[in-house]
Write an enzyme that holds these catalytic residues in place. Structure first.
Site, PDB file in Angstrom:
ATOM      1  CE1 TYR A 125      -3.371  -2.809   0.000  1.00 35.01           C
ATOM      2  CE2 TYR A 125      -4.048  -2.098   2.028  1.00 35.01           C
ATOM      3  CZ  TYR A 125      -4.173  -2.922   1.045  1.00 35.01           C
ATOM      4  OH  TYR A 125      -5.237  -3.839   1.015  1.00 35.01           O
ATOM      5  CE  LYS A 171       0.948 -18.289   1.718  1.00 35.78           C
ATOM      6  NZ  LYS A 171       0.114 -19.530   1.772  1.00 35.78           N
ATOM      7  CG  ASP A 204      -2.744 -19.806   3.321  1.00 39.13           C
ATOM      8  OD1 ASP A 204      -2.071 -19.648   4.422  1.00 39.13           O
ATOM      9  OD2 ASP A 204      -2.429 -20.729   2.432  1.00 39.13           O
ATOM     10  CG  ASP A 228      -7.464  -3.325   3.724  1.00 41.77           C
ATOM     11  OD1 ASP A 228      -8.335  -3.033   4.368  1.00 41.77           O
ATOM     12  OD2 ASP A 228      -7.180  -2.935   2.568  1.00 41.77           O
ATOM     13  CG  ASP A 232     -13.427  -5.008   5.438  1.00 39.79           C
ATOM     14  OD1 ASP A 232     -12.996  -4.248   6.296  1.00 39.79           O
ATOM     15  OD2 ASP A 232     -13.907  -4.536   4.437  1.00 39.79           O
TER      16      ASP A 232
END
Ligand code: ATP
Length: 343
Positions: A125, A171, A204, A228, A232
């Protein structure tokens, strides 16, 4: 001391959420003996339409003189406002509590209580994208030792005040160098907190366990984009984005806002859930109290959250969570639950 707090109403449901909450914002400091000055400033789509700029200098100047900001959601200009503010004020920690509240419609889970701490300044980002050729696009992922150290430390400090467990999500099996650095720093900082247990999880697997077994989490610390997305997903567990507050924390300034966007589909109808903004205000008073050693502000923030809980448990809820009350009625019910509140 006197707290100066900037208020940004934002767009869509933002101004409605803020206006119904003003009663609470004025009563709370009075009840707890706090000296608070609110200054309303403009930013967002409405501001850009009127003045040609989404985040004008006069707004920035007020923010610079303030201790904190309470902000409503912003629409299309979100990147020009919140992304810029995060960079300008170095708001490095994005803190998103995920907590079940007693609501009329049954949420996916009613026993959830964890916090996602998301690094807020770098990763993909940072906006470092370019075209190598017309057909190949590159986006750079920045992961620095400094940013990792401070976000992981923030997570461990938070866990010390909670159930003393940190899950570091990455990850590193695929992004061996960037997430390898994040994982290595996490392990080394964990050694400074022997009473906090460290769990590592690939992103994951974390996405799966958030749905299947959310009780295993206390504090999740992760990099910007993973945080992020996971936050959600996690907000869905508790029944509505309208119950999800967040904080953007820096060393000397912090900004508090609902997780959701400006919800144009329900704007102007008077039915937006005000809880996301009111819970953001609760986080703000707790942060101000801890940052400036003002016990009464911590108490005010904690009691405001209890008032939200108590109003919801009596059925004062907006339609998104199965209730039949308006934004204003819910906010007034919350206000009435505050210690010594008088109409
Ligand atoms: P934006 O373009 O600003 O992101 P959006 O509608 O795409 O807006 P959100 O604003 O996050 O995304 O809203 C997603 C859904 O959640 C919408 O259906 C919206 O009505 C609902 N929602 C979001 N916030 C609230 C709230 N406070 N009260 C009730 N419903 C809400």
């Amino acid at each position: 001391m006197k707290f100066k707090i900037a208020l940004i109403p934002g767009d869509g449901i933002g101004p409605e959420q803020l206006s119904v909450s003003m009663n609470i914002l004025y009563k709370l400091p009075k009840l707890y003996g706090l000296d608070v000055e609110y200054i309303e400033v403009e930013a967002g789509d409405g501001c850009k339409a009127k003045r040609g700029i989404a985040l004008p200098d006069d707004t920035l100047n007020i923010l610079k003189e303030s201790h904190a900001c309470l902000k409503g959601p912003v629409g299309e200009t979100a990147a020009e406002v919140i992304v810029r503010l995060r960079q300008l004020f170095d708001l490095y920690a994005n803190v998103r509590p995920i907590k079940s509240y007693p609501i009329p419609i049954p949420p996916l889970r009613s026993d959830v209580d964890f916090v996602i701490v998301r690094e807020n300044t770098e990763d993909v980002y940072r906006g470092l994208e370019f075209k190598l050729t017309p057909d190949i696009a590159i986006c750079l992922r920045i992961i620095s030792r400094r940013a990792c150290e401070r976000i992981v430390r923030y997570g461990f400090d938070l866990a010390m005040t909670r159930r003393k467990k940190v899950t570091v999500v990455h990850k590193s099996n695929v992004m061996k160098i960037s997430d390898g650095l994040f994982a290595e720093i996490s392990r080394s900082i964990a050694r400074e907190y022997p009473s906090v247990s460290l769990e590592e999880m690939y992103v994951d697997a974390a996405a799966y366990h958030i749905i299947m077994d959310p009780r295993r989490f206390d504090v999740i610390v992760t990099t910007n984009m993973f945080g992020d997305i996971l936050s959600d997903e996690a907000a869905a567990l508790i029944g509505s984005l309208g119950l999800a507050p967040s904080a953007n924390i820096g060393e000397n300034f912090a900004l508090f806002e609902p997780v959701h966007g400006c919800a144009p589909d329900i704007a102007g109808k008077g039915i937006a859930n005000p809880c996301s903004l009111i819970l953001s205000a609760s986080m703000m008073f707790i942060w101000l109290g801890r940052r400036y050693n003002v016990e009464a502000s911590i108490e005010a923030g904690i009691d405001l959250e209890k008032a939200v809980f108590n109003a919801l448990s009596e059925g004062y809820a907006t339609p998104d969570i199965g209730g039949r009350y308006s934004s204003r009625e819910v906010a007034e019910a919350i206000a009435s639950k505050l210690k010594g509140y008088e109409y």
